[in-house]
Each structure stands twice: as structure tokens, then as C-alpha cells.
Enzyme design. Structure first.
Site, short mmCIF file in Angstrom:
data_model
loop_
_atom_site.label_atom_id
_atom_site.label_comp_id
_atom_site.label_asym_id
_atom_site.label_seq_id
_atom_site.Cartn_x
_atom_site.Cartn_y
_atom_site.Cartn_z
N ASP A 59 37.15 38.10 27.74
CA ASP A 59 36.88 36.89 26.96
C ASP A 59 35.78 36.04 27.57
OD1 ASP A 59 38.39 36.23 29.19
OD2 ASP A 59 40.15 35.60 28.08
N ASP A 107 51.68 30.02 28.51
CA ASP A 107 52.22 30.07 27.14
C ASP A 107 52.30 31.50 26.61
OD1 ASP A 107 49.58 30.69 26.66
OD2 ASP A 107 49.20 29.02 25.29
N HIS A 132 49.83 33.78 26.62
CA HIS A 132 48.61 34.39 26.07
C HIS A 132 48.06 35.47 27.00
CE1 HIS A 132 46.32 31.10 28.29
NE2 HIS A 132 45.61 32.15 28.60
N GLU A 157 45.92 33.17 21.91
CA GLU A 157 46.93 32.12 21.97
C GLU A 157 48.10 32.45 21.04
OE1 GLU A 157 46.78 30.13 24.27
OE2 GLU A 157 44.96 28.94 24.44
#
Ligand code: GLP
Length: 259
Positions: A66, A135, A137, A142
Site C-alpha cells: 500500500d 482494527d 485491517h 479497513e
């Protein structure tokens, strides 16, 4: 199910995964590595400095997961800069063979498709290194990300921007958008190796490995992969229901199998 390896600390995890990568490069000089950023993979890159020393890595190829959108590639915290600093330079890889998604605004509309095409042209990723966000990811996928998603632009959650603010002067400097390999892209890699360390990752790890398959926890996508290895320290393993079984199976694993 994914194989879970519980190790003493991050250093041991780094050595274990580095050994797997060295063996891969021995089998295939132009191996395609999937490179992750963040703090978690650093022990792997550190161990590779020693384990790859003196070996020919001139053919090794790599694809980062990414990048931030709109960040100057020369910014020290662009993932292009991080990959160059932590991986390409210390390991002596050929920069021409290491790809990072292009976060430039001018070409962002087709940057995802371009990146998918480049991965396909390379014959796919052999071994994908992954971290996991608090979280859940992976990459920058996400919560809510489709399991079939490909490389595309996403909006970062407030949580992720707060987590990553430590790399910037303030949270206001953390970009709002990113371009990330999709969960479907990641699942195409031939071997997934997800690392996690510390209590802060325990819930995300338990959800990814043992929880239901859910877009709410993108890391749970690894359960769909036929060859996924999860390497965690005791703290990150602390919420795994089957931790004793993972220790037992790894202790009794034939050495020839690797991870
Ligand atoms: C970022 C990266 C992810 C990484 C995650 C966790 O959001 N895009 O690839 O897994 O952070 O980072 P860390 O390893 O620093 O906890």
C-alpha cells in the site's frame, strides 16, 4: 486452517520468517516478495540483513501492499521511502524490481488497475508478509472491505490515522486516503505470513484467526487462504482459544515442512 506459530519474541519471529524467505530465494532466484510496512515486519527485514548476506539477490522482485495517496514519494514516511530505507537499501535489492502502488493524484484513477497488471505480469506474489492493524485491517483494507477487492483507493479510519500519527508531526499530517492491494489481491499470493506482536494486537489476531469470516475484521480473510502462517508472540497470542493446540502442533511438526 491457518497455522499459528507462537514464538518467544519479535526477534525469533523475524529469524523464522527470514529463513523461510531465504529458502524461497534459494529455490527461485527471482522470487516475488510481498512487502509490508509498519513496525511489525521490521524484525524480518533485520534478520534478512544477516541471513541474505553474501547471497545473490539481484533477481528478487517485490510488491509493497500500500501507499498513501497524495504524499510526496520523497517524504520520509511515504511507503516508497520506507520500503527503500528498510528493505531495498539494506538488503541490496534492485530498486527497479521493487514496486510500490503509485499514490500520485494525477494518475490515481488507474493506479489500482496498473498495479494489479504489474503483479499479474510478474506471475503473482510468492510470499506475502503482512502485519495487522488494531482494527483488524491488513494492507490498508479497513473494516468493510470486500473479500474480493483489488488494488484501489480507500479512506483511512480515524483509528488508523491516530495509530500512524506517530510517524508524522501530527495527526493532521497523516493522509486521509491510501491506495492498497485489496483482500482479493492479497489472497492470490501463494503463501501469506502474518506477524503480530504485543497485547494491543491480541484481539485483532484472535478475530482474524478464529473469529467469523467478516468484512468487519478484514484480517479474517486469511481463513480463506490455503497456506497462511500466523507468527505471534505470547502477548499477541493471549486471546487465542486454541493457543495450546497451536503450540502442540508446531512442536510436533516435521522439520521438512517449514512454515
Ligand atoms: C499500517 C499498514 C499495515 C500495517 C499496519 C500495522 O496501517 N498499512 O500494512 O500492518 O499499519 O502497523 P504496525 O505493524 O506498525 O503495528
Amino acid at each position: 486452517m491457518a497455522e499459528v506459530v507462537i514464538v518467544e519474541n519479535a526477534e525469533a519471529a523475524g529469524a523464522l520468517v527470514a529463513t523461510e524467505i531465504v529458502e524461497l530465494i534459494e529455490r527461485r532466484a527471482d522470487a516475488v516478495l510481498g512487502l509490508a510496512t509498519g513496525s511489525t515486519p521490521l524484525p524480518v527485514y533485520q534478520a534478512l540483513r544477516t541471513q541474505l548476506a553474501g547471497r545473490d539477490v539481484s533477481q528478487v522482485r517485490g510488491f509493497a501492499l500500500d501507499e498513501y495517496v497524495g504524499i510526496d514519494p520523497a517524504h520520509p514516511e511515504s511507503y516508497r521511502s520506507v520500503i527503500t530505507r528498510e528493505v531495498v537499501e539494506p538488503l541490496g535489492l534492485d530498486p527497479q524490481r521493487i514496486h510500490v502502488p503509485n499514490g500520485a493524484l494525477a494518475t490515481i484513477q488507474h493506479a489500482g488497475d496498473d498495479y494489479e497488471a504489474a503483479i499479474d505480469a510478474a506471475g503473482g506474489v510468492d510470499l506475502q508478509i503482512l502485519g495487522i492493524g488494531t482494527d483488524g485491517h491488513i494492507g490498508f483494507n479497513e473494516p468493510g472491505s470486500s473479500f474480493a477487492s483489488r488494488t484501489r483507493v480507500k479512506t483511512l479510519t480515524e483509528q488508523t490515522r491516530e495509530d500512524n500519527a506517530r510517524f508524522f508531526d501530527s495527526i493532521d499530517d497523516v493522509p486521509m486516503h491510501c491506495i492498497t492491494q485489496g483482500l482479493g489481491t492479497i489472497l492470490k499470493a501463494r503463501h501469506l505470513v502474518l506477524l503480530a506482536f504485543g497485547e494491543g494486537k491480541a484481539e485483532a489476531v484472535a478475530g482474524a484467526v478464529e473469529g467469523p469470516l467478516t468484512a468487519l475484521l478484514p484480517g479474517s480473510a486469511i481463513q480463506l487462504h490455503p497456506h497462511a502462517t500466523i507468527v505471534v508472540d505470547e502477548a499477541a497470542a493471549s486471546r487465542l482459544a486454541l493457543a495450546d493446540y497451536y503450540r502442540y502442533t508446531f512442536a510436533n511438526k516435521p522439520a521438512w515442512q517449514g512454515i
